[in-house]
Design a protein around this motif. Structure first.
Motif, PDB file in Angstrom:
ATOM      1  N   GLU A 213       0.828  -1.215   0.000  1.00  0.00           N
ATOM      2  CA  GLU A 213       0.000   0.000   0.000  1.00  0.00           C
ATOM      3  C   GLU A 213       0.858   1.259   0.000  1.00  0.00           C
ATOM      4  OE1 GLU A 213      -3.661   2.188   0.229  1.00  0.00           O
ATOM      5  OE2 GLU A 213      -3.225   0.082  -0.235  1.00  0.00           O
ATOM      6  N   TYR A 214       1.937   1.228   0.801  1.00  0.00           N
ATOM      7  CA  TYR A 214       2.748   2.438   0.963  1.00  0.00           C
ATOM      8  C   TYR A 214       3.928   2.505   0.005  1.00  0.00           C
ATOM      9  CZ  TYR A 214      -0.021   3.034   5.197  1.00  0.00           C
ATOM     10  OH  TYR A 214      -1.065   3.187   6.080  1.00  0.00           O
ATOM     11  N   CYS A 215       4.035   1.523  -0.916  1.00  0.00           N
ATOM     12  CA  CYS A 215       5.085   1.637  -1.929  1.00  0.00           C
ATOM     13  C   CYS A 215       4.499   1.965  -3.298  1.00  0.00           C
ATOM     14  CB  CYS A 215       5.923   0.372  -2.001  1.00  0.00           C
ATOM     15  SG  CYS A 215       5.184  -0.985  -2.930  1.00  0.00           S
ATOM     16  N   GLN A 216       3.239   1.629  -3.520  1.00  0.00           N
ATOM     17  CA  GLN A 216       2.630   1.931  -4.813  1.00  0.00           C
ATOM     18  C   GLN A 216       2.530   3.438  -5.024  1.00  0.00           C
ATOM     19  OE1 GLN A 216      -0.501  -0.982  -6.294  1.00  0.00           O
ATOM     20  NE2 GLN A 216      -0.719  -1.219  -4.085  1.00  0.00           N
ATOM     21  N   ASP A 217       2.274   4.158  -3.939  1.00  0.00           N
ATOM     22  CA  ASP A 217       2.229   5.613  -3.990  1.00  0.00           C
ATOM     23  C   ASP A 217       3.215   6.148  -2.960  1.00  0.00           C
ATOM     24  OD1 ASP A 217       1.728   8.294  -3.857  1.00  0.00           O
ATOM     25  OD2 ASP A 217      -0.449   8.126  -3.745  1.00  0.00           O
ATOM     26  N   PRO A 218       4.367   6.681  -3.382  1.00  0.00           N
ATOM     27  CA  PRO A 218       5.383   7.113  -2.417  1.00  0.00           C
ATOM     28  C   PRO A 218       5.002   8.349  -1.613  1.00  0.00           C
ATOM     29  CG  PRO A 218       6.077   7.633  -4.647  1.00  0.00           C
ATOM     30  CD  PRO A 218       4.816   6.820  -4.774  1.00  0.00           C
ATOM     31  N   LEU A 219       3.807   8.903  -1.851  1.00  0.00           N
ATOM     32  CA  LEU A 219       3.324   9.998  -1.010  1.00  0.00           C
ATOM     33  C   LEU A 219       2.501   9.465   0.158  1.00  0.00           C
ATOM     34  CD1 LEU A 219       2.119  12.528  -3.752  1.00  0.00           C
ATOM     35  CD2 LEU A 219       4.384  12.308  -2.729  1.00  0.00           C
ATOM     36  N   ASN A 220       2.112   8.212   0.083  1.00  0.00           N
ATOM     37  CA  ASN A 220       1.244   7.599   1.084  1.00  0.00           C
ATOM     38  C   ASN A 220       2.080   7.099   2.256  1.00  0.00           C
ATOM     39  OD1 ASN A 220      -1.076   6.664   2.225  1.00  0.00           O
ATOM     40  ND2 ASN A 220      -1.446   5.027   0.746  1.00  0.00           N
ATOM     41  N   ASN A 221       1.573   7.262   3.479  1.00  0.00           N
ATOM     42  CA  ASN A 221       2.303   6.782   4.654  1.00  0.00           C
ATOM     43  C   ASN A 221       1.345   6.626   5.823  1.00  0.00           C
ATOM     44  OD1 ASN A 221       2.840   9.157   6.839  1.00  0.00           O
ATOM     45  ND2 ASN A 221       2.595  10.030   4.779  1.00  0.00           N
ATOM     46  N   PRO A 222       1.742   5.880   6.865  1.00  0.00           N
ATOM     47  CA  PRO A 222       0.828   5.600   7.977  1.00  0.00           C
ATOM     48  C   PRO A 222       0.458   6.802   8.834  1.00  0.00           C
ATOM     49  CG  PRO A 222       2.691   4.055   7.955  1.00  0.00           C
ATOM     50  CD  PRO A 222       3.017   5.143   7.008  1.00  0.00           C
ATOM     51  N   LEU A 223       1.298   7.827   8.853  1.00  0.00           N
ATOM     52  CA  LEU A 223       1.048   8.964   9.746  1.00  0.00           C
ATOM     53  C   LEU A 223       0.119   9.969   9.065  1.00  0.00           C
ATOM     54  CD1 LEU A 223       3.371   7.579  11.225  1.00  0.00           C
ATOM     55  CD2 LEU A 223       4.266   9.827  11.802  1.00  0.00           C
ATOM     56  N   THR A 224      -1.163   9.604   9.004  1.00  0.00           N
ATOM     57  CA  THR A 224      -2.152  10.462   8.366  1.00  0.00           C
ATOM     58  C   THR A 224      -2.473  11.661   9.254  1.00  0.00           C
ATOM     59  OG1 THR A 224      -3.891   9.078   9.324  1.00  0.00           O
ATOM     60  CG2 THR A 224      -3.200   8.564   7.079  1.00  0.00           C
ATOM     61  N   GLY A 225      -2.894  12.753   8.648  1.00  0.00           N
ATOM     62  CA  GLY A 225      -3.259  13.944   9.401  1.00  0.00           C
ATOM     63  C   GLY A 225      -2.693  15.200   8.759  1.00  0.00           C
ATOM     64  N   VAL A 226      -3.010  16.342   9.352  1.00  0.00           N
ATOM     65  CA  VAL A 226      -2.560  17.646   8.853  1.00  0.00           C
ATOM     66  C   VAL A 226      -1.318  18.067   9.623  1.00  0.00           C
ATOM     67  CG1 VAL A 226      -3.173  20.080   8.568  1.00  0.00           C
ATOM     68  CG2 VAL A 226      -4.907  18.310   8.221  1.00  0.00           C
ATOM     69  N   LEU A 227      -0.269  18.438   8.910  1.00  0.00           N
ATOM     70  CA  LEU A 227       0.963  18.879   9.554  1.00  0.00           C
ATOM     71  C   LEU A 227       0.726  20.142  10.379  1.00  0.00           C
ATOM     72  CD1 LEU A 227       4.089  18.805   9.868  1.00  0.00           C
ATOM     73  CD2 LEU A 227       4.217  20.147   7.753  1.00  0.00           C
ATOM     74  N   SER A 228       1.304  20.192  11.567  1.00  0.00           N
ATOM     75  CA  SER A 228       1.298  21.435  12.352  1.00  0.00           C
ATOM     76  C   SER A 228       2.740  21.800  12.686  1.00  0.00           C
ATOM     77  CB  SER A 228       0.466  21.280  13.636  1.00  0.00           C
ATOM     78  OG  SER A 228       1.085  20.384  14.537  1.00  0.00           O
ATOM     79  N   LEU A 229       3.037  23.097  12.627  1.00  0.00           N
ATOM     80  CA  LEU A 229       4.393  23.566  12.914  1.00  0.00           C
ATOM     81  C   LEU A 229       4.328  24.818  13.785  1.00  0.00           C
ATOM     82  CD1 LEU A 229       6.165  23.316   9.428  1.00  0.00           C
ATOM     83  CD2 LEU A 229       6.491  21.802  11.394  1.00  0.00           C
ATOM     84  N   PRO A 230       5.330  25.011  14.663  1.00  0.00           N
ATOM     85  CA  PRO A 230       5.399  26.245  15.439  1.00  0.00           C
ATOM     86  C   PRO A 230       5.954  27.380  14.583  1.00  0.00           C
ATOM     87  CG  PRO A 230       7.278  24.866  15.958  1.00  0.00           C
ATOM     88  CD  PRO A 230       6.421  24.075  15.010  1.00  0.00           C
ATOM     89  N   ARG A 231       5.785  28.583  15.062  1.00  0.00           N
ATOM     90  CA  ARG A 231       6.296  29.757  14.350  1.00  0.00           C
ATOM     91  C   ARG A 231       7.798  29.624  14.093  1.00  0.00           C
ATOM     92  NH1 ARG A 231       4.749  34.591  17.468  1.00  0.00           N
ATOM     93  NH2 ARG A 231       2.912  34.671  16.133  1.00  0.00           N
ATOM     94  N   GLU A 232       8.525  29.018  15.028  1.00  0.00           N
ATOM     95  CA  GLU A 232       9.982  28.885  14.886  1.00  0.00           C
ATOM     96  C   GLU A 232      10.390  28.073  13.666  1.00  0.00           C
ATOM     97  OE1 GLU A 232       9.177  29.940  19.118  1.00  0.00           O
ATOM     98  OE2 GLU A 232       8.240  28.668  17.599  1.00  0.00           O
TER      99      GLU A 232
END
Length: 552
Positions: free
Chosen positions: A530-549
């Protein structure tokens, strides 16, 4: 790179100029964010002591299909150094058992023959079950795929590939791992040395799919550093991702890049742990507290804990040393420190800067489940080497965090991953600051907020690398996203810190909670594909969050 053989013949680059493509790949920046990237909802991290930084926000990155990205060569992400990955995979039957070595001698040769035939079709005819090969990549393949008998690997599929300087190399792209005895087989897939992140992802995913397509129905490939169904650890029988980084401007630059990677070995381990289960169970009860997979006594990398003969060890007196150059004296000092008599014996280390192919080899990472995470780790290693280049240009030495600190935290990261404590050993801020004050501030944390946990150490590693990640166009790459999510969030089903090791533990616990057999072998077999057919796919699903830094 795994038996590369340099050719004397040189040819001109087949697809434009690398610098020209580099210019085309630069995204337009608006308000500190690349074109198309925007901020979403604020995330409150103020009460969680594991999170450093302020003003956490969702980072919304436009989603594009892998086919679209692959076809858009003009906007590929250039790498400052060539990069190839050796990916080791478990071959096992439906029960997770390894096929006997003597049986696989014949079967593996037939599998490789099929791989050669299919790879030839992919390159020159096209196949419906594989994406079209970008012209840029096809033109770097300078001979049809062919088979070659190798003393260690047996029968191997070789691909001849052109490097940036016009030199052609032969790569054993598809074969058994030659470092393992014939008791059983590990499949080793080796990408050519690539100049773009998307090029590297293409080869990694294509070789995975090639393995899936050629293996008989009774055998499976499994992407994990330890076979969870194996009853016990067998010497040398574990799987890793090895990166080869090349095309350095000088030996001095290569030595400094090696020193930079060496400083962050515990951090890389913590981010790439992926072998928490053996004999169908972890080493302790999986504890989940407030939706965080803490599992404090579950070893995160059983591979690194057990595989002590093909990597460095945790003895600071004999850990790979800091090097100021790659002279004969320095090489002898390296071998003397790690207690090896020759470069051939001495190359089995966490990081090795003196390979036969002019590359730095990084051997520390557990095999990852997803291609996406593999490429993300490659981007981090590239950023470290580039940071070393930038320091050298300013006549600044890469600081030495010291073998005591590296070896101590290496051991704890193997045991507990990102939730391990980070403890400097006989290392002062003043010592590091005399070389690079910024490194000292981020590696140890400010005096009033010292780093306490490995997840914080990784956050500060990203703070330290932020400028080069932005300059190289890596920061908002879909490949780096799951690595950043591991320490900054958000992951849809669990609170960070989380890696693919915690993902395996969560699968195990989910099955227990639902009164199912907790054997996760079949899940790993499924997700490997599943995770090699599409190299954008991965188990850690969700929206990225980042601090201002990290954003500004």
């Amino acid at each position: 790179m795994a038996k590369d053989k340099k050719k004397k013949k040189k040819k001109k680059s087949s697809k434009g100029d690398h610098d020209t493509l580099s210019q085309k790949s630069k995204a337009t920046s608006i308000g500190g964010l690349p074109f198309g990237v925007s901020l979403g909802n604020p995330i409150d991290r103020s009460t969680d002591q594991l999170f450093l930084g302020t003003d956490y926000r969702e980072v919304l990155i436009p989603e594009r299909s892998w086919a679209d990205i692959l076809a858009d060569i003009e906007h590929w992400t250039p790498l400052p150094f060539t990069h190839g990955i050796e990916m080791e995979l478990i071959i096992a039957n439906d029960a997770g058992e390894y096929p006997p070595g003597d049986e696989m001698v014949f079967r593996m040769k037939e599998i490789v023959k099929d791989a050669i035939k299919i790879m030839d079709q992919i390159l020159y005819e096209g196949r419906e079950d594989f994406l079209p090969v970008p012209d840029y990549i096809r033109q770097k393949v300078t001979a049809r795929p062919y088979g070659r008998d190798d003393l260690e690997k047996g029968y191997a599929m070789d691909i001849r590939y052109r490097l940036p300087n016009g030199v052609e190399v032969d790569i054993d792209t598809f074969a058994r791992d030659g470092n393992v005895t014939a008791v059983t087989y590990i499949l080793e897939l080796v990408t050519p040395p690539c100049e773009y992140a998307e090029e590297l992802a293409y080869w990694a995913s294509t070789l995975f799919l090639l393995a899936k397509t050629t293996l008989p129905r009774d055998l499976h490939i499994i992407a994990s550093a330890i076979n969870p169904a194996a009853s016990s650890y067998m010497r040398g029988l574990s799987q890793a991702d090895h990166s080869h980084i090349g095309s350095f401007k000088s030996d001095l630059e290569k030595a400094q890049a090696y020193c930079m990677i060496r400083n962050f070995i515990p951090h890389i381990i913590a981010l790439t742990c992926n072998s928490p289960i053996l004999n169908n169970q972890p080493t302790d009860v999986v504890k989940i507290v407030n939706n965080r997979i803490t599992a404090p006594n579950c070893v995160r990398s059983l591979r690194l804990k057990n595989n002590t003969t093909m990597l460095s060890n945790n003895d600071p007196k004999h850990y790979i040393p800091y090097l100021t150059d790659l002279s004969e004296n320095s090489i002898n000092y390296f071998l003397q420190t790690v207690q090896k008599a020759s470069l051939e014996d001495g190359r089995f280390q966490d990081v090795f800067p003196i390979t036969d192919w002019g590359t730095i080899e990084v051997r520390i990472s557990d095999a990852q489940i997803s291609i996406c995470r593999r490429i993300g780790i490659a981007l981090i290693l590239q950023a470290m080497c580039y940071k070393a280049r930038k320091l050298l240009e300013q006549e600044v030495w890469v600081p030495d965090a010291g073998s005591e600190t590296i070896a101590y935290n290496r051991k704890t990261a193997i045991e507990r991953g990102l939730i391990s404590l980070f403890r400097p050993q006989n290392l002062t801020r003043e010592h590091l600051a005399q070389y690079d004050p910024e490194f000292a501030e981020q590696y140890l944390g400010p005096e009033n907020q010292p780093v306490r946990y490995m997840t914080q150490a990784c956050q500060r590693m990203f703070f330290y690398l932020k400028d080069v990640l932005k300059e190289l166009g890596f920061l908002y790459s879909p490949f780096l996203k799951p690595i950043l999510q591991s320490v900054f969030g958000n992951v849809s089903y669990a609170e960070p810190p989380i890696t693919e090791a915690e993902y395996q533990l969560s699968l195990y616990q989910y099955k227990l909670d639902n009164n199912e057999n907790p054997n996760i072998l079949y899940d790993l077999i499924y997700f490997t594909i599943e995770y090699c057919q599409d190299p954008l796919n991965n188990p850690l699903t969700g929206v990225l969050s980042l601090p201002r830094e990290m954003r500004e």
